[in-house]
Scaffold this motif. Structure first.
Motif, PDB file in Angstrom:
ATOM      1  N   LEU A 148       0.840  -1.206   0.000  1.00  0.00           N
ATOM      2  CA  LEU A 148       0.000   0.000   0.000  1.00  0.00           C
ATOM      3  C   LEU A 148       0.880   1.264   0.000  1.00  0.00           C
ATOM      4  O   LEU A 148       0.681   2.179  -0.802  1.00  0.00           O
ATOM      5  CB  LEU A 148      -0.863  -0.081   1.254  1.00  0.00           C
ATOM      6  N   VAL A 149       1.883   1.268   0.894  1.00  0.00           N
ATOM      7  CA  VAL A 149       2.732   2.458   1.035  1.00  0.00           C
ATOM      8  C   VAL A 149       3.629   2.628  -0.186  1.00  0.00           C
ATOM      9  O   VAL A 149       3.766   3.744  -0.723  1.00  0.00           O
ATOM     10  CB  VAL A 149       3.583   2.344   2.333  1.00  0.00           C
ATOM     11  N   VAL A 150       4.243   1.532  -0.644  1.00  0.00           N
ATOM     12  CA  VAL A 150       5.158   1.618  -1.788  1.00  0.00           C
ATOM     13  C   VAL A 150       4.418   2.151  -3.008  1.00  0.00           C
ATOM     14  O   VAL A 150       4.897   3.044  -3.719  1.00  0.00           O
ATOM     15  CB  VAL A 150       5.796   0.237  -2.086  1.00  0.00           C
ATOM     16  N   GLU A 151       3.208   1.631  -3.226  1.00  0.00           N
ATOM     17  CA  GLU A 151       2.437   2.051  -4.398  1.00  0.00           C
ATOM     18  C   GLU A 151       2.080   3.541  -4.314  1.00  0.00           C
ATOM     19  O   GLU A 151       2.264   4.294  -5.277  1.00  0.00           O
ATOM     20  CB  GLU A 151       1.161   1.202  -4.490  1.00  0.00           C
ATOM     21  N   VAL A 165      10.877  -1.621  -3.346  1.00  0.00           N
ATOM     22  CA  VAL A 165      10.090  -2.592  -2.572  1.00  0.00           C
ATOM     23  C   VAL A 165      11.059  -3.395  -1.698  1.00  0.00           C
ATOM     24  O   VAL A 165      11.895  -4.120  -2.214  1.00  0.00           O
ATOM     25  CB  VAL A 165       9.342  -3.579  -3.503  1.00  0.00           C
ATOM     26  N   PRO A 166      10.964  -3.261  -0.370  1.00  0.00           N
ATOM     27  CA  PRO A 166      11.914  -3.963   0.486  1.00  0.00           C
ATOM     28  C   PRO A 166      11.556  -5.442   0.709  1.00  0.00           C
ATOM     29  O   PRO A 166      10.400  -5.820   0.598  1.00  0.00           O
ATOM     30  CB  PRO A 166      11.835  -3.214   1.818  1.00  0.00           C
ATOM     31  N   GLU A 167      12.575  -6.225   1.073  1.00  0.00           N
ATOM     32  CA  GLU A 167      12.393  -7.663   1.307  1.00  0.00           C
ATOM     33  C   GLU A 167      11.865  -7.972   2.701  1.00  0.00           C
ATOM     34  O   GLU A 167      11.364  -9.068   2.949  1.00  0.00           O
ATOM     35  CB  GLU A 167      13.729  -8.403   1.139  1.00  0.00           C
ATOM     36  N   GLY A 168      12.039  -7.044   3.653  1.00  0.00           N
ATOM     37  CA  GLY A 168      11.638  -7.384   5.013  1.00  0.00           C
ATOM     38  C   GLY A 168      11.542  -6.177   5.930  1.00  0.00           C
ATOM     39  O   GLY A 168      11.493  -5.036   5.471  1.00  0.00           O
ATOM     40  N   PRO A 183      12.134   5.767   0.897  1.00  0.00           N
ATOM     41  CA  PRO A 183      12.086   6.402  -0.417  1.00  0.00           C
ATOM     42  C   PRO A 183      13.099   7.526  -0.582  1.00  0.00           C
ATOM     43  O   PRO A 183      13.426   8.231   0.379  1.00  0.00           O
ATOM     44  CB  PRO A 183      10.654   6.956  -0.470  1.00  0.00           C
ATOM     45  N   SER A 184      13.529   7.688  -1.829  1.00  0.00           N
ATOM     46  CA  SER A 184      14.395   8.812  -2.184  1.00  0.00           C
ATOM     47  C   SER A 184      13.514  10.011  -2.546  1.00  0.00           C
ATOM     48  O   SER A 184      12.501   9.860  -3.226  1.00  0.00           O
ATOM     49  CB  SER A 184      15.251   8.448  -3.394  1.00  0.00           C
ATOM     50  N   ILE A 185      13.934  11.193  -2.105  1.00  0.00           N
ATOM     51  CA  ILE A 185      13.213  12.420  -2.480  1.00  0.00           C
ATOM     52  C   ILE A 185      14.140  13.356  -3.262  1.00  0.00           C
ATOM     53  O   ILE A 185      13.959  14.580  -3.231  1.00  0.00           O
ATOM     54  CB  ILE A 185      12.613  13.156  -1.249  1.00  0.00           C
ATOM     55  N   ALA A 186      15.091  12.743  -3.965  1.00  0.00           N
ATOM     56  CA  ALA A 186      16.047  13.559  -4.733  1.00  0.00           C
ATOM     57  C   ALA A 186      15.301  14.522  -5.666  1.00  0.00           C
ATOM     58  O   ALA A 186      15.731  15.669  -5.869  1.00  0.00           O
ATOM     59  CB  ALA A 186      16.978  12.660  -5.526  1.00  0.00           C
TER      60      ALA A 186
END
Ligand code: PLP
Length: 400
Positions: free
Chosen positions: A304-307, A319-322, A328-331
């Motif tokens: 949900l958060v990644v999307e 997308v992390p494994e665990g 996230p990057s905010i560059a």
């Protein structure tokens, strides 16, 4: 003469605790705050574990114990290491402390001398460098950025090792990125360590059970048995069993090191809470059945958060494994100005403006040694996460 020690001037207070405190203050002042800063599961300690603690109290198990743990807990830890990690340890190779944090601290206090170095892949858990400094050593951060999935490579490790290197601190799945090293990725690192027999590994396996999709957790002494004699395997019950407040962590390693850690604990805190130790026996020996459903919940929240974050222009969220964090990057947002007029110069100004203007509390990346990023802990309700993502999206959309 100065009141405070010179060592203290080298360290900073934990920034994650500072963010949580600030969010709590704003909440107490009546602001509508959603805290995504805390590194702890939002669900309750399982009932069988609570029952074991109540039974311990009723049975009068409320006195001092052996300094570094009761034999029953050390046995349970040995059984766990065999069951989950194929590692053989005897109780004399086990140390139990008040949380994984104290285990790591004891190990560094027991081993560091001035001028000795500790390699710490960045981004890192906030306490590693400061603990090394408190112990009189020198932290050596090795940057593992988003382009390398936040994982240190063998070449980077090789280049960071000097004759003064004492430890590599290894953490997978990681706080703050959730990145997990596969068997092959870890083997590449342990191969490097085989060539440098003076370097020890302190592996922080705290998020072992929080592993998702087809990611399989592995730990250095398991991947490379030849490193067994110079590995300290650190773990605890805080994260997998929702026992952050009970304060039980443990380590397995060579007897000489375990004995030195015991000496430090004997002259500082003595045994960890007796009742919590009995609860931890139940956590490790009792049913593990709730871990899988909890992980399903975490995967749903992670997705949900990644999307939501990846849908924001200027934000990239792997997308992390665990674990229960994304980083996230905010560059793409640096240099912009918020609706209230704050210039987003770096990730710290981003996190401060986000909290002040939207009430969403996250931890800025500089605290973890890699910028410009921020850490979200998704160990909170779906409802909170959906609302927080909505506010972050609106905040970013308003940047000009
Ligand atoms: N190691 C990592 C990577 C962590 O994230 C934490 C807690 O946030 C700890 C160790 C310490 O855990 P505890 O002291 O609660 O066992």
């Amino acid at each position: 003469m100065e009141l405070l020690s010179r060592t203290l001037a080298r360290v900073k207070p934990s920034p994650t605790i500072a963010v949580t405190t600030k969010a709590q203050e704003l909440k107490a002042a009546g602001r509508d705050v959603i805290g995504l800063g805390a590194g702890e599961p939002d669900f309750d300690t399982p009932q069988n574990i609570k029952d074991a603690a109540v039974a311990a109290i009723a049975a009068g198990k409320t006195k001092y114990t052996a300094v570094d743990g009761i034999p029953e807990l050390k046995q349970a830890i040995c059984a766990k290491l065999k069951r989950d990690n194929s590692l053989e340890y005897t109780p004399s190779q086990i140390s139990v402390s008040s949380g994984g944090k104290q285990v790591l601290y004891n190990a560094l206090m027991a081993t560091m001398n001035p001028g000795e170095e500790v390699i710490i892949p960045a981004p890192y858990w906030v306490s590693y460098p400061d603990m090394v400094l408190l112990a009189g050593g020198t932290p050596v951060a090795v940057e593992a950025g988003i382009e390398q999935a936040f994982k240190m490579t063998a070449e980077q490790l090789e280049a960071a090792i000097t004759p003064n290197t004492k430890w590599l601190i290894f953490n997978s799945p990681s706080n703050p990125t959730g990145a997990g090293y596969s068997w092959d990725e870890l083997k590449a690192l342990t191969d490097v360590l085989l060539r440098h027999p003076h370097v020890w590994v302190m592996t922080d396996d705290m998020y072992e059970h929080l592993a998702y999709d087809d990611f399989k957790f592995c730990t250095p002494a398991e991947v490379e048995p030849a490193l067994y004699d110079r590995t300290l395997t650190v773990n605890g019950v805080s994260k997998a069993y929702a026992m952050t407040g009970w304060r039980i962590g443990y380590a397995a390693g060579p007897e000489k090191l375990i004995g030195a850690m015991r000496k430090i604990q004997s002259q500082s805190t003595s045994n960890p809470c007796t009742i919590s130790q009995w609860a931890a026996v139940e956590a490790l020996n009792g049913t593990q059945d709730y871990i899988a459903p909890n992980n399903e919940m975490f995967v749903r929240r992670r997705n949900l958060v990644v999307e939501a974050l990846n849908a924001i222009e200027g934000v990239i969220c792997p997308v992390p494994e665990g674990a229960f964090y994304v980083y996230p990057s905010i560059a793409g947002l640096i240099g912009k100005t918020s609706a209230a007029g704050t210039l987003i110069e770096n990730d710290e100004t981003f996190a401060t403006a986000l909290l002040e203007e939207t009430g969403v509390a996250v931890v800025f990346g500089a605290a973890f040694g890699l910028s410009p990023n921020f850490r979200v802990s998704y160990a909170t309700s779906d409802e909170n996460l959906i609302e927080a993502c909505k506010r972050i999206t609106a905040f970013c959309a308003d940047l000009t």
